[in-house]
Design a protein around this motif. Structure first.
Motif, mmCIF file in Angstrom:
data_model
loop_
_atom_site.group_PDB
_atom_site.id
_atom_site.type_symbol
_atom_site.label_atom_id
_atom_site.label_comp_id
_atom_site.label_asym_id
_atom_site.label_seq_id
_atom_site.Cartn_x
_atom_site.Cartn_y
_atom_site.Cartn_z
ATOM 1 N N SER A 139 -24.883 48.075 -35.758
ATOM 2 C CA SER A 139 -24.940 47.761 -34.336
ATOM 3 C C SER A 139 -23.902 46.681 -34.082
ATOM 4 O O SER A 139 -23.518 45.944 -34.994
ATOM 5 C CB SER A 139 -26.327 47.256 -33.943
ATOM 6 O OG SER A 139 -27.302 48.256 -34.122
ATOM 7 N N TYR A 195 -21.651 44.079 -30.894
ATOM 8 C CA TYR A 195 -21.543 43.482 -29.568
ATOM 9 C C TYR A 195 -20.193 43.842 -28.945
ATOM 10 O O TYR A 195 -19.171 43.880 -29.637
ATOM 11 C CB TYR A 195 -21.604 41.958 -29.651
ATOM 12 C CG TYR A 195 -22.918 41.366 -30.092
ATOM 13 C CD1 TYR A 195 -23.909 41.053 -29.159
ATOM 14 C CD2 TYR A 195 -23.163 41.074 -31.432
ATOM 15 C CE1 TYR A 195 -25.105 40.471 -29.554
ATOM 16 C CE2 TYR A 195 -24.351 40.495 -31.836
ATOM 17 C CZ TYR A 195 -25.316 40.194 -30.898
ATOM 18 O OH TYR A 195 -26.512 39.612 -31.293
ATOM 19 N N ALA A 218 -28.999 45.222 -23.323
ATOM 20 C CA ALA A 218 -29.303 46.284 -24.293
ATOM 21 C C ALA A 218 -30.113 47.353 -23.583
ATOM 22 O O ALA A 218 -30.737 47.101 -22.542
ATOM 23 C CB ALA A 218 -30.075 45.728 -25.480
ATOM 24 N N GLN A 250 -32.033 47.561 -30.828
ATOM 25 C CA GLN A 250 -31.084 46.518 -30.438
ATOM 26 C C GLN A 250 -31.716 45.557 -29.433
ATOM 27 O O GLN A 250 -31.506 44.343 -29.507
ATOM 28 C CB GLN A 250 -29.807 47.137 -29.866
ATOM 29 C CG GLN A 250 -28.933 47.835 -30.891
ATOM 30 C CD GLN A 250 -29.387 49.250 -31.202
ATOM 31 O OE1 GLN A 250 -30.181 49.841 -30.463
ATOM 32 N NE2 GLN A 250 -28.857 49.821 -32.275
ATOM 33 N N TYR A 291 -33.906 43.263 -31.306
ATOM 34 C CA TYR A 291 -33.122 42.278 -32.047
ATOM 35 C C TYR A 291 -32.649 41.150 -31.124
ATOM 36 O O TYR A 291 -32.746 39.964 -31.475
ATOM 37 C CB TYR A 291 -31.917 42.960 -32.702
ATOM 38 C CG TYR A 291 -31.011 42.017 -33.460
ATOM 39 C CD1 TYR A 291 -31.271 41.688 -34.783
ATOM 40 C CD2 TYR A 291 -29.890 41.452 -32.847
ATOM 41 C CE1 TYR A 291 -30.446 40.815 -35.490
ATOM 42 C CE2 TYR A 291 -29.063 40.577 -33.531
ATOM 43 C CZ TYR A 291 -29.342 40.270 -34.854
ATOM 44 O OH TYR A 291 -28.528 39.401 -35.534
ATOM 45 N N PHE A 326 -25.240 44.729 -26.638
ATOM 46 C CA PHE A 326 -25.533 44.976 -28.048
ATOM 47 C C PHE A 326 -26.106 46.381 -28.165
ATOM 48 O O PHE A 326 -27.098 46.709 -27.519
ATOM 49 C CB PHE A 326 -26.524 43.945 -28.578
ATOM 50 C CG PHE A 326 -26.753 44.008 -30.066
ATOM 51 C CD1 PHE A 326 -25.698 43.882 -30.956
ATOM 52 C CD2 PHE A 326 -28.031 44.183 -30.577
ATOM 53 C CE1 PHE A 326 -25.911 43.928 -32.335
ATOM 54 C CE2 PHE A 326 -28.256 44.224 -31.947
ATOM 55 C CZ PHE A 326 -27.191 44.097 -32.832
ATOM 56 N N ALA A 327 -25.460 47.236 -28.983
ATOM 57 C CA ALA A 327 -25.876 48.641 -29.100
ATOM 58 C C ALA A 327 -25.339 49.224 -30.395
ATOM 59 O O ALA A 327 -24.646 48.548 -31.163
ATOM 60 C CB ALA A 327 -25.365 49.444 -27.900
ATOM 61 N N ASP A 328 -25.644 50.508 -30.639
ATOM 62 C CA ASP A 328 -25.066 51.210 -31.787
ATOM 63 C C ASP A 328 -23.545 51.148 -31.686
ATOM 64 O O ASP A 328 -22.967 51.479 -30.641
ATOM 65 C CB ASP A 328 -25.491 52.682 -31.785
ATOM 66 C CG ASP A 328 -26.938 52.880 -32.183
ATOM 67 O OD1 ASP A 328 -27.351 52.325 -33.205
ATOM 68 O OD2 ASP A 328 -27.659 53.584 -31.453
#
Length: 239
Positions: A111, A113, A128, A134, A137, A167-169
Protein backbone atom coordinates in the motif's frame (compact mmCIF):
# COMPACT_ATOMS: atom_id res chain seq x y z
CA UNK A 1 -22.79 -5.96 19.14
CA UNK A 2 -24.58 -9.23 19.99
CA UNK A 3 -27.59 -8.19 17.90
CA UNK A 4 -25.33 -7.39 14.94
CA UNK A 5 -23.62 -10.78 15.12
CA UNK A 6 -26.96 -12.58 15.25
CA UNK A 7 -28.25 -10.58 12.28
CA UNK A 8 -25.18 -11.43 10.21
CA UNK A 9 -25.53 -15.10 11.13
CA UNK A 10 -29.17 -15.08 10.10
CA UNK A 11 -28.36 -13.49 6.75
CA UNK A 12 -25.67 -16.05 6.07
CA UNK A 13 -28.02 -18.91 6.95
CA UNK A 14 -30.85 -17.59 4.79
CA UNK A 15 -28.60 -17.11 1.77
CA UNK A 16 -28.11 -20.84 1.31
CA UNK A 17 -25.28 -22.25 -0.77
CA UNK A 18 -24.13 -21.05 -4.16
CA UNK A 19 -24.02 -24.46 -5.83
CA UNK A 20 -27.68 -25.05 -5.05
CA UNK A 21 -28.38 -23.00 -8.22
CA UNK A 22 -27.16 -23.24 -11.79
CA UNK A 23 -25.30 -19.91 -11.89
CA UNK A 24 -22.54 -18.61 -9.63
CA UNK A 25 -22.91 -14.83 -9.32
CA UNK A 26 -19.56 -13.08 -9.12
CA UNK A 27 -19.83 -9.87 -7.12
CA UNK A 28 -17.42 -7.01 -7.78
CA UNK A 29 -17.24 -3.24 -7.32
CA UNK A 30 -16.54 -2.18 -10.91
CA UNK A 31 -14.71 0.94 -9.74
CA UNK A 32 -11.19 -0.17 -8.77
CA UNK A 33 -8.98 -0.40 -11.88
CA UNK A 34 -7.01 -2.34 -12.87
CA UNK A 35 -8.56 -4.95 -10.55
CA UNK A 36 -12.10 -4.27 -11.79
CA UNK A 37 -13.85 -1.50 -13.72
CA UNK A 38 -16.68 -0.87 -16.16
CA UNK A 39 -15.47 -0.59 -19.76
CA UNK A 40 -16.88 1.51 -22.61
CA UNK A 41 -19.40 -1.24 -23.39
CA UNK A 42 -20.80 -1.05 -19.87
CA UNK A 43 -19.32 -4.44 -18.96
CA UNK A 44 -17.22 -5.54 -16.00
CA UNK A 45 -13.58 -5.61 -17.10
CA UNK A 46 -10.10 -5.78 -15.61
CA UNK A 47 -7.77 -8.30 -14.00
CA UNK A 48 -10.47 -9.84 -11.84
CA UNK A 49 -12.92 -10.21 -14.73
CA UNK A 50 -10.33 -12.14 -16.74
CA UNK A 51 -9.27 -14.14 -13.70
CA UNK A 52 -12.83 -14.89 -12.59
CA UNK A 53 -13.87 -16.07 -16.05
CA UNK A 54 -10.80 -18.29 -16.22
CA UNK A 55 -11.41 -19.79 -12.77
CA UNK A 56 -15.06 -20.46 -13.60
CA UNK A 57 -14.06 -22.21 -16.84
CA UNK A 58 -11.49 -24.36 -15.04
CA UNK A 59 -13.99 -25.26 -12.32
CA UNK A 60 -16.74 -25.97 -14.91
CA UNK A 61 -18.97 -23.33 -13.34
CA UNK A 62 -21.47 -21.12 -15.13
CA UNK A 63 -20.83 -17.62 -13.81
CA UNK A 64 -22.33 -14.17 -14.25
CA UNK A 65 -21.14 -10.78 -12.98
CA UNK A 66 -22.89 -8.47 -10.54
CA UNK A 67 -21.70 -5.03 -9.37
CA UNK A 68 -22.20 -3.62 -5.90
CA UNK A 69 -20.90 -0.57 -4.06
CA UNK A 70 -17.90 -1.33 -1.88
CA UNK A 71 -19.31 -0.20 1.46
CA UNK A 72 -22.10 -2.81 1.36
CA UNK A 73 -20.31 -5.55 -0.55
CA UNK A 74 -20.01 -7.98 2.40
CA UNK A 75 -23.59 -7.57 3.72
CA UNK A 76 -24.99 -8.18 0.24
CA UNK A 77 -22.89 -11.34 -0.14
CA UNK A 78 -24.32 -12.60 3.14
CA UNK A 79 -27.90 -11.73 2.13
CA UNK A 80 -27.55 -13.76 -1.08
CA UNK A 81 -27.42 -11.01 -3.72
CA UNK A 82 -24.38 -12.79 -5.21
CA UNK A 83 -22.18 -15.75 -4.33
CA UNK A 84 -18.62 -14.40 -4.34
CA UNK A 85 -16.71 -11.19 -3.78
CA UNK A 86 -13.92 -10.79 -6.31
CA UNK A 87 -13.10 -7.14 -5.84
CA UNK A 88 -9.52 -6.57 -4.73
CA UNK A 89 -10.45 -7.63 -1.20
CA UNK A 90 -7.51 -8.35 1.09
CA UNK A 91 -7.70 -11.39 3.34
CA UNK A 92 -7.76 -10.23 6.98
CA UNK A 93 -8.53 -11.90 10.30
CA UNK A 94 -11.27 -9.34 10.95
CA UNK A 95 -13.10 -10.14 7.70
CA UNK A 96 -12.67 -13.87 8.29
CA UNK A 97 -14.87 -13.54 11.37
CA UNK A 98 -17.79 -12.81 9.01
CA UNK A 99 -16.96 -14.44 5.66
CA UNK A 100 -14.61 -17.07 4.29
CA UNK A 101 -11.90 -16.65 1.63
CA UNK A 102 -10.40 -18.75 -1.11
CA UNK A 103 -6.65 -19.11 -1.30
CA UNK A 104 -5.08 -15.82 -2.36
CA UNK A 105 -4.88 -15.07 -6.08
CA UNK A 106 -2.67 -12.02 -5.52
CA UNK A 107 0.26 -12.15 -3.11
CA UNK A 108 0.50 -9.51 -0.37
CA UNK A 109 1.27 -6.25 -2.13
CA UNK A 110 2.31 -2.80 -1.00
CA UNK A 111 0.00 0.00 0.00
CA UNK A 112 1.24 3.52 -0.63
CA UNK A 113 0.60 7.22 -0.20
CA UNK A 114 0.06 9.79 -2.95
CA UNK A 115 -0.34 13.54 -2.65
CA UNK A 116 0.09 16.76 -4.60
CA UNK A 117 3.55 17.28 -3.08
CA UNK A 118 6.36 14.92 -2.16
CA UNK A 119 6.62 16.17 1.44
CA UNK A 120 2.92 15.84 2.30
CA UNK A 121 1.95 15.63 5.97
CA UNK A 122 1.15 11.94 6.50
CA UNK A 123 0.07 12.65 10.08
CA UNK A 124 -2.40 15.26 8.88
CA UNK A 125 -5.63 14.40 7.04
CA UNK A 126 -5.32 11.20 5.01
CA UNK A 127 -8.06 9.95 2.70
CA UNK A 128 -8.84 6.25 2.20
CA UNK A 129 -11.68 4.22 0.76
CA UNK A 130 -14.23 3.23 3.39
CA UNK A 131 -14.07 -0.32 4.75
CA UNK A 132 -10.53 -1.04 3.52
CA UNK A 133 -7.47 -2.25 5.39
CA UNK A 134 -5.85 1.03 4.38
CA UNK A 135 -8.56 3.00 6.20
CA UNK A 136 -7.98 0.89 9.29
CA UNK A 137 -4.24 1.51 9.06
CA UNK A 138 -4.68 5.28 8.74
CA UNK A 139 -7.03 5.35 11.74
CA UNK A 140 -4.31 3.71 13.85
CA UNK A 141 -1.41 5.74 12.43
CA UNK A 142 -2.07 8.99 14.27
CA UNK A 143 -3.38 10.74 11.16
CA UNK A 144 -6.94 12.04 10.77
CA UNK A 145 -8.84 9.55 8.60
CA UNK A 146 -11.17 10.92 5.92
CA UNK A 147 -13.17 8.08 4.31
CA UNK A 148 -14.85 8.10 0.90
CA UNK A 149 -17.02 5.57 -1.02
CA UNK A 150 -14.60 5.20 -3.98
CA UNK A 151 -10.92 5.54 -4.79
CA UNK A 152 -11.72 8.33 -7.27
CA UNK A 153 -13.32 10.29 -4.43
CA UNK A 154 -10.14 10.03 -2.34
CA UNK A 155 -8.03 11.37 -5.21
CA UNK A 156 -10.48 14.25 -5.69
CA UNK A 157 -10.19 15.07 -1.97
CA UNK A 158 -6.43 15.52 -2.30
CA UNK A 159 -6.73 17.59 -5.45
CA UNK A 160 -9.27 19.97 -3.89
CA UNK A 161 -7.35 20.30 -0.62
CA UNK A 162 -9.69 18.33 1.66
CA UNK A 163 -6.92 15.83 2.44
CA UNK A 164 -3.13 15.95 2.61
CA UNK A 165 -2.65 12.49 1.08
CA UNK A 166 -4.39 9.30 -0.08
CA UNK A 167 -3.47 5.84 1.21
CA UNK A 168 -4.48 2.84 -0.94
CA UNK A 169 -3.24 -0.23 -2.81
CA UNK A 170 -0.16 0.87 -4.73
CA UNK A 171 -1.30 -0.97 -7.86
CA UNK A 172 -4.60 0.92 -7.83
CA UNK A 173 -2.83 4.27 -7.36
CA UNK A 174 -0.35 3.83 -10.22
CA UNK A 175 -2.68 5.14 -12.98
CA UNK A 176 -3.06 8.43 -11.09
CA UNK A 177 0.70 9.03 -10.85
CA UNK A 178 2.16 10.35 -14.09
CA UNK A 179 5.44 12.14 -14.81
CA UNK A 180 4.90 15.85 -14.31
CA UNK A 181 1.34 15.26 -13.13
CA UNK A 182 -0.54 16.70 -10.18
CA UNK A 183 -0.42 13.48 -8.12
CA UNK A 184 2.89 12.00 -6.90
CA UNK A 185 4.22 9.37 -4.52
CA UNK A 186 5.03 10.40 -0.97
CA UNK A 187 6.26 8.52 2.09
CA UNK A 188 7.18 4.84 2.15
CA UNK A 189 5.33 1.75 0.94
CA UNK A 190 3.53 -0.26 3.62
CA UNK A 191 2.88 -4.03 3.28
CA UNK A 192 -0.60 -4.97 4.54
CA UNK A 193 -2.88 -8.02 4.58
CA UNK A 194 -2.50 -11.63 3.53
CA UNK A 195 -2.98 -11.16 -0.18
CA UNK A 196 -6.25 -10.93 -2.10
CA UNK A 197 -8.77 -13.76 -2.25
CA UNK A 198 -12.33 -14.53 -3.28
CA UNK A 199 -14.80 -13.79 -0.49
CA UNK A 200 -17.47 -16.42 0.11
CA UNK A 201 -20.16 -17.28 2.62
CA UNK A 202 -18.87 -19.72 5.24
CA UNK A 203 -21.52 -22.24 4.15
CA UNK A 204 -20.13 -22.43 0.59
CA UNK A 205 -17.40 -24.96 1.30
CA UNK A 206 -17.88 -26.86 -1.99
CA UNK A 207 -17.61 -23.67 -4.05
CA UNK A 208 -14.52 -22.62 -2.10
CA UNK A 209 -12.88 -25.98 -2.83
CA UNK A 210 -13.59 -25.66 -6.55
CA UNK A 211 -12.04 -22.19 -6.72
CA UNK A 212 -9.04 -23.26 -4.63
CA UNK A 213 -8.36 -26.14 -7.02
CA UNK A 214 -8.51 -23.78 -10.00
CA UNK A 215 -6.30 -21.16 -8.31
CA UNK A 216 -3.74 -23.83 -7.41
CA UNK A 217 -3.66 -25.05 -11.02
CA UNK A 218 -3.03 -21.52 -12.29
CA UNK A 219 -0.24 -21.03 -9.77
CA UNK A 220 1.34 -24.34 -10.76
CA UNK A 221 1.32 -23.72 -14.53
CA UNK A 222 2.44 -20.08 -14.31
CA UNK A 223 -0.69 -18.67 -15.93
CA UNK A 224 -1.68 -16.71 -12.81
CA UNK A 225 1.73 -14.99 -12.66
CA UNK A 226 1.44 -14.16 -16.38
CA UNK A 227 -2.01 -12.64 -15.83
CA UNK A 228 -0.77 -10.57 -12.87
CA UNK A 229 2.09 -9.18 -14.96
CA UNK A 230 -0.26 -8.44 -17.86
CA UNK A 231 -2.44 -6.20 -15.68
CA UNK A 232 0.05 -4.86 -13.13
CA UNK A 233 3.40 -4.84 -14.93
CA UNK A 234 6.56 -6.91 -14.85
CA UNK A 235 7.58 -5.57 -11.44
CA UNK A 236 4.36 -6.74 -9.73
CA UNK A 237 4.68 -9.25 -6.86
CA UNK A 238 3.98 -12.78 -8.13
CA UNK A 239 3.84 -16.31 -6.73
Amino acid sequence: MKKLILTVAALALSAGTALAGDVVRMGTEGAYPPYNFINDKGEVDGFERELGDTLCAKAALKCEWVTNEWDSIIPNLLSGNYDTIIAGMSITDERKQTIDFSDNYNPPAASAYVATKADADLKGVVAAQVGTIQADYVAKSGATLLEFPTLDDTIAAVKNGEADAVFADKDALKPFVTEGGEIMWTGSDVPLGGGIGIGLRKSDTELKAKFNTAIAAMKADGSLNAMIKKWFGDDAPVF
